[in-house]
Design a protein around this motif. Structure first.
Motif, PDB file in Angstrom:
ATOM      1  N   HIS A  83      60.122  69.150 -30.860  1.00 42.25           N
ATOM      2  CA  HIS A  83      60.280  67.980 -30.127  1.00 42.25           C
ATOM      3  C   HIS A  83      59.526  66.823 -30.301  1.00 42.25           C
ATOM      4  O   HIS A  83      58.429  66.925 -30.178  1.00 42.25           O
ATOM      5  CB  HIS A  83      60.131  68.481 -28.482  1.00 42.25           C
ATOM      6  CG  HIS A  83      60.498  67.695 -27.413  1.00 42.25           C
ATOM      7  ND1 HIS A  83      59.812  66.609 -26.875  1.00 42.25           N
ATOM      8  CD2 HIS A  83      61.516  67.630 -26.445  1.00 42.25           C
ATOM      9  CE1 HIS A  83      60.370  66.119 -25.895  1.00 42.25           C
ATOM     10  NE2 HIS A  83      61.448  66.544 -25.651  1.00 42.25           N
ATOM     11  N   ASP A  84      60.230  65.623 -30.487  1.00 44.78           N
ATOM     12  CA  ASP A  84      59.455  64.365 -30.867  1.00 44.78           C
ATOM     13  C   ASP A  84      58.960  63.588 -29.679  1.00 44.78           C
ATOM     14  O   ASP A  84      58.569  62.582 -29.783  1.00 44.78           O
ATOM     15  CB  ASP A  84      60.351  63.778 -31.804  1.00 44.78           C
ATOM     16  CG  ASP A  84      61.710  63.061 -31.152  1.00 44.78           C
ATOM     17  OD1 ASP A  84      61.726  62.964 -29.917  1.00 44.78           O
ATOM     18  OD2 ASP A  84      62.237  62.625 -31.942  1.00 44.78           O
ATOM     19  N   GLY A  85      59.067  64.151 -28.436  1.00 47.19           N
ATOM     20  CA  GLY A  85      58.674  63.485 -27.325  1.00 47.19           C
ATOM     21  C   GLY A  85      60.135  62.693 -26.670  1.00 47.19           C
ATOM     22  O   GLY A  85      59.739  62.254 -25.439  1.00 47.19           O
ATOM     23  N   HIS A  86      61.057  62.639 -27.483  1.00 43.64           N
ATOM     24  CA  HIS A  86      62.397  62.048 -26.780  1.00 43.64           C
ATOM     25  C   HIS A  86      63.491  62.964 -26.887  1.00 43.64           C
ATOM     26  O   HIS A  86      64.127  62.949 -26.084  1.00 43.64           O
ATOM     27  CB  HIS A  86      62.443  60.700 -27.691  1.00 43.64           C
ATOM     28  CG  HIS A  86      63.472  59.893 -27.122  1.00 43.64           C
ATOM     29  ND1 HIS A  86      63.506  59.086 -25.645  1.00 43.64           N
ATOM     30  CD2 HIS A  86      64.875  59.532 -27.870  1.00 43.64           C
ATOM     31  CE1 HIS A  86      64.666  58.553 -25.602  1.00 43.64           C
ATOM     32  NE2 HIS A  86      65.502  58.682 -26.804  1.00 43.64           N
ATOM     33  N   ARG A  87      63.528  63.512 -28.109  1.00 41.47           N
ATOM     34  CA  ARG A  87      64.765  64.242 -28.538  1.00 41.47           C
ATOM     35  C   ARG A  87      64.200  65.498 -29.001  1.00 41.47           C
ATOM     36  O   ARG A  87      63.188  65.660 -29.781  1.00 41.47           O
ATOM     37  CB  ARG A  87      65.595  63.738 -29.489  1.00 41.47           C
ATOM     38  CG  ARG A  87      66.547  62.522 -28.872  1.00 41.47           C
ATOM     39  CD  ARG A  87      67.485  61.799 -29.860  1.00 41.47           C
ATOM     40  NE  ARG A  87      68.085  60.799 -29.234  1.00 41.47           N
ATOM     41  CZ  ARG A  87      67.711  59.717 -29.484  1.00 41.47           C
ATOM     42  NH1 ARG A  87      66.653  59.187 -30.086  1.00 41.47           N
ATOM     43  NH2 ARG A  87      68.483  58.588 -28.952  1.00 41.47           N
ATOM     44  N   ARG A 122      66.226  66.550 -23.481  1.00 41.61           N
ATOM     45  CA  ARG A 122      67.283  66.543 -22.688  1.00 41.61           C
ATOM     46  C   ARG A 122      68.374  66.153 -23.644  1.00 41.61           C
ATOM     47  O   ARG A 122      69.480  66.125 -23.423  1.00 41.61           O
ATOM     48  CB  ARG A 122      67.190  65.067 -21.910  1.00 41.61           C
ATOM     49  CG  ARG A 122      66.445  65.353 -20.671  1.00 41.61           C
ATOM     50  CD  ARG A 122      66.189  63.876 -19.882  1.00 41.61           C
ATOM     51  NE  ARG A 122      65.719  62.842 -20.581  1.00 41.61           N
ATOM     52  CZ  ARG A 122      66.481  61.756 -20.546  1.00 41.61           C
ATOM     53  NH1 ARG A 122      67.554  61.427 -19.764  1.00 41.61           N
ATOM     54  NH2 ARG A 122      66.009  60.614 -21.122  1.00 41.61           N
TER      55      ARG A 122
END
Length: 159
Positions: A83-87, A122
């Motif tokens: 998880h890259d913090g966004h996707r 998400r």
């Protein structure tokens, strides 16, 4: 350690015993060489990426992991999730050649997706090498579509 079952809705549960065949669990030190062997058997490794380093780096933080399932006591499937913090991202989704088309690939993706969603993802993405056209239908059946973008990259020297 948490486990993710390959049947039904997935949710983290505490493991009271070693994982049963087909259950996805986080990779252990004892699994690493088998995972690398699996990735090589599936044609996922490249000379410029040391798979041992990829596994170690995925295990080093809280935002990535390698999940594995066993069959007959050996690693039979894997999925690396980050998880890259966004996707959320999937990497190294692999099933032992003799067990492909058994449902373990779908279970690996579902387990990795559950791991990522539990950490706030998400949207989940993955990259498929242009030479690996055989796997595109598999991902399409799981709801993945071409995102109409080009992935660019560059190596950064560590010196």
């Amino acid at each position: 350690m948490s486990t993710l079952s390959s049947g039904g809705p997935l949710s983290p549960v505490l493991a009271a015993a070693p994982a049963a065949d087909g259950e996805f669990v986080e990779v252990t030190d004892a699994d690493v060489d088998q995972v690398v062997e699996l990735w090589r058997a599936c044609g996922l490794t490249r000379p410029w990426n040391d798979p041992h380093v990829d596994i170690a780096e995925a295990r080093a933080g809280d935002t990535s992991t390698v999940l594995v399932a066993r069959a007959d006591g050996r690693v039979a499937a894997s999925a690396m999730a980050g998880h890259d913090g966004h996707r959320g991202w999937l990497y190294y989704v692999a099933v032992a050649p003799g067990l492909q088309s058994s449902g373990l690939g779908r279970a690996a993706v579902v387990a990795a997706e559950a791991w990522l969603v539990a950490r706030g993802a998400r949207k989940i993405q993955l990259m498929v090498r242009t030479t690996n056209t055989d796997v595109l239908g598999f991902y399409e059946r799981l709801g993945y579509t071409d995102q109409e973008c080009t992935v660019l990259g560059r190596w950064v020297d560590s010196d």
